[in-house]
Structure formats: structure tokens, C-alpha cells
Design an enzyme around this catalytic site. Sequence first.
Site, mmCIF file in Angstrom:
data_model
loop_
_atom_site.group_PDB
_atom_site.id
_atom_site.type_symbol
_atom_site.label_atom_id
_atom_site.label_comp_id
_atom_site.label_asym_id
_atom_site.label_seq_id
_atom_site.Cartn_x
_atom_site.Cartn_y
_atom_site.Cartn_z
ATOM 1 N N TYR A 172 2.317 29.470 4.959
ATOM 2 C CA TYR A 172 2.474 30.714 5.728
ATOM 3 C C TYR A 172 3.735 30.674 6.584
ATOM 4 O O TYR A 172 4.516 31.645 6.606
ATOM 5 C CB TYR A 172 1.238 30.925 6.598
ATOM 6 C CG TYR A 172 1.407 31.978 7.656
ATOM 7 C CD1 TYR A 172 1.559 33.326 7.320
ATOM 8 C CD2 TYR A 172 1.407 31.640 9.014
ATOM 9 C CE1 TYR A 172 1.718 34.302 8.297
ATOM 10 C CE2 TYR A 172 1.562 32.597 9.998
ATOM 11 C CZ TYR A 172 1.715 33.928 9.633
ATOM 12 O OH TYR A 172 1.877 34.885 10.610
ATOM 13 N N SER B 226 0.479 35.030 2.928
ATOM 14 C CA SER B 226 0.082 35.775 4.114
ATOM 15 C C SER B 226 -0.695 34.864 5.068
ATOM 16 O O SER B 226 -0.997 33.708 4.739
ATOM 17 C CB SER B 226 -0.775 36.974 3.713
ATOM 18 O OG SER B 226 -1.959 36.531 3.062
ATOM 19 N N TYR B 227 -1.049 35.407 6.215
ATOM 20 C CA TYR B 227 -1.768 34.628 7.221
ATOM 21 C C TYR B 227 -3.071 34.092 6.624
ATOM 22 O O TYR B 227 -3.883 34.863 6.097
ATOM 23 C CB TYR B 227 -2.072 35.503 8.436
ATOM 24 C CG TYR B 227 -2.641 34.750 9.613
ATOM 25 C CD1 TYR B 227 -1.900 33.737 10.241
ATOM 26 C CD2 TYR B 227 -3.913 35.050 10.106
ATOM 27 C CE1 TYR B 227 -2.424 33.051 11.329
ATOM 28 C CE2 TYR B 227 -4.444 34.364 11.188
ATOM 29 C CZ TYR B 227 -3.698 33.360 11.791
ATOM 30 O OH TYR B 227 -4.211 32.676 12.879
ATOM 31 N N PRO B 228 -3.297 32.777 6.670
ATOM 32 C CA PRO B 228 -4.413 32.186 5.928
ATOM 33 C C PRO B 228 -5.757 32.177 6.653
ATOM 34 O O PRO B 228 -6.732 31.671 6.111
ATOM 35 C CB PRO B 228 -3.928 30.753 5.664
ATOM 36 C CG PRO B 228 -3.097 30.442 6.862
ATOM 37 C CD PRO B 228 -2.414 31.733 7.235
ATOM 38 N N ARG B 229 -5.798 32.693 7.881
ATOM 39 C CA ARG B 229 -7.073 32.715 8.606
ATOM 40 C C ARG B 229 -7.533 34.162 8.710
ATOM 41 O O ARG B 229 -7.063 34.924 9.549
ATOM 42 C CB ARG B 229 -6.940 32.060 9.977
ATOM 43 C CG ARG B 229 -6.609 30.574 9.871
ATOM 44 C CD ARG B 229 -6.776 29.830 11.182
ATOM 45 N NE ARG B 229 -6.478 28.408 11.021
ATOM 46 C CZ ARG B 229 -7.359 27.483 10.634
ATOM 47 N NH1 ARG B 229 -8.609 27.846 10.356
ATOM 48 N NH2 ARG B 229 -7.017 26.217 10.516
#
Length: 266
Positions: free
Chosen positions: A80, A86-89
Site C-alpha cells: 500500500y 489500496s488501503y488493506p484494512r
Amino acid sequence: MEDTKVDFNWKRGRLFHRLPCLVLYQICLENPTAKVLSTSSHPKSKWRPLPLDTVELEKLASRKLKINSKETMKIAEKLYTQGFISYPRTETNMFPKSLDLRPLVQNQTVDENWGAFAASVLERGPNPRHGNKTDNAHPPIHPTKHTSGLQGNEKRVYEFIVRHFLACCSEDAKGQETNVDIEIAGEKFTATGLMIIARNYLDVYPYDKWNAKTIPVYNQGEEFQPSSIEMVDGETKPPPLLTEADLIGLMEKTWYRHRCNSCRSY
């Protein structure tokens, strides 16, 4: 077709006492003619995956890539910060309508391994499945640009995210399933065959398997002699130990259930 082996399974499943099972087995051996009671055929689909959220990434990486959740998230966060994903969380497994997926798919058409598949997705138009979860903050995890310069587990995690994204934007695998029920000496048996008509998402997603199973054409009322009738001994086995992927899934359900209870208490 004559060389095709078909295994018919006893509809009773199993008996836990040997003597009555042996008696029924002997009756079948004495009257071994099989009669086809019914045949049926219907379309069968194997669903493409849902868009990827954090928990699913951790579960699938553990199960399919054999990379533990801590290492997976460490790699995902690095990808990321490098601008590759994209944002992984995220708790979201549905793409917002405002997100144009075509440029994201277009980015992957240059890849020598999955580029042709990405191009075919563009031709038909990205058509992702929609999940039922959203945190109203971050979209599902997806590739944001193409790269071929990664190594080791970073490469494997990135490739998984790309393939998962392309798979969920593709179409379900399609097949035709055939069921045949027969009777031998009053005992009923059944067999199932599968013909895969279109692999679709499976062509880019090697983490799922769907194997064709050839079965001859049987006609209702037809009679034939089985090549063998067997009684198989077995033992009840304890359930397998929970894997990390299983534990992650259980923790997600527990957490989600507790959160809902808390919401209802307000």
C-alpha cells in the site's frame, strides 16, 4: 464410454453396525442387477469470489499461500505504501458505484501472466459480485497499479490480490451437473457427473478448483450389471484441528455478533 468408471454411492450413507450392513451387502451380491430409477441434469455454477476485505485476505493467504496473517498484513501495508494496492484494512466487500473499475483492470492488461484475461474482462465489462459488508470508509482491497518487480512473498501476495480482483470482476464458472439414481435389490445408490461448460473466473484464479467428472448417458428403466459391489469399512475420525484461517473466521463472526448486540442495546 464403456471404459468410464462411475462410482455409485449408497443412499443410506453408512451403518454403524456391521451385521445388518453385511446382510444388505449379501442381498445385493445375490441380486446384482442395477436398474436406473431416474436421471436429471441441471445447470451448475461455481461462484466467483467476493471483493476482498481484510479478514478474507488474512484467511485466504493463510489457506492458499501458507503465509500467516501477521506476515500477510505486514506485506499488504508495504504494498500500500508503495502505491501498488489500496488501503488493506477494510471491512468492505462491495465496490462503491462511484469507483470506476475499468482503469484498474486496464492497468493489468500488460502482464504476461494475466494480461489476456484482464483484457477479456474489459471486453465484457467488470461485473463484480456484491457482498453485504461496508465500513463506509474504504473500498475492498484491490490493485492500484501494475508491477512486475516484486520478489518472494511480496510478489505472491500482490499476485493473489490482483488475481482475486480480476476473478471477482469476471463471471461465475458454468457447468452442467447430471444425477443418476439406481436400485440394486431394493437398495438405492446415486452418482453425480459434472461437465464444465465455461471456466470463466477459474482461468485467472488457480486457488479454486472445480474438476469435471465424466459420467455415461443412462436412461430411466435401463438395467446393467455393475462391475463390482463393495462394502467398505471405515472409522469415525475426530474433526481436524482448526487452522489459522478457521480461527480468523471464527473471531470475525464472534466480533461481528458482539458488535450487533452492542448496537441493539442503544
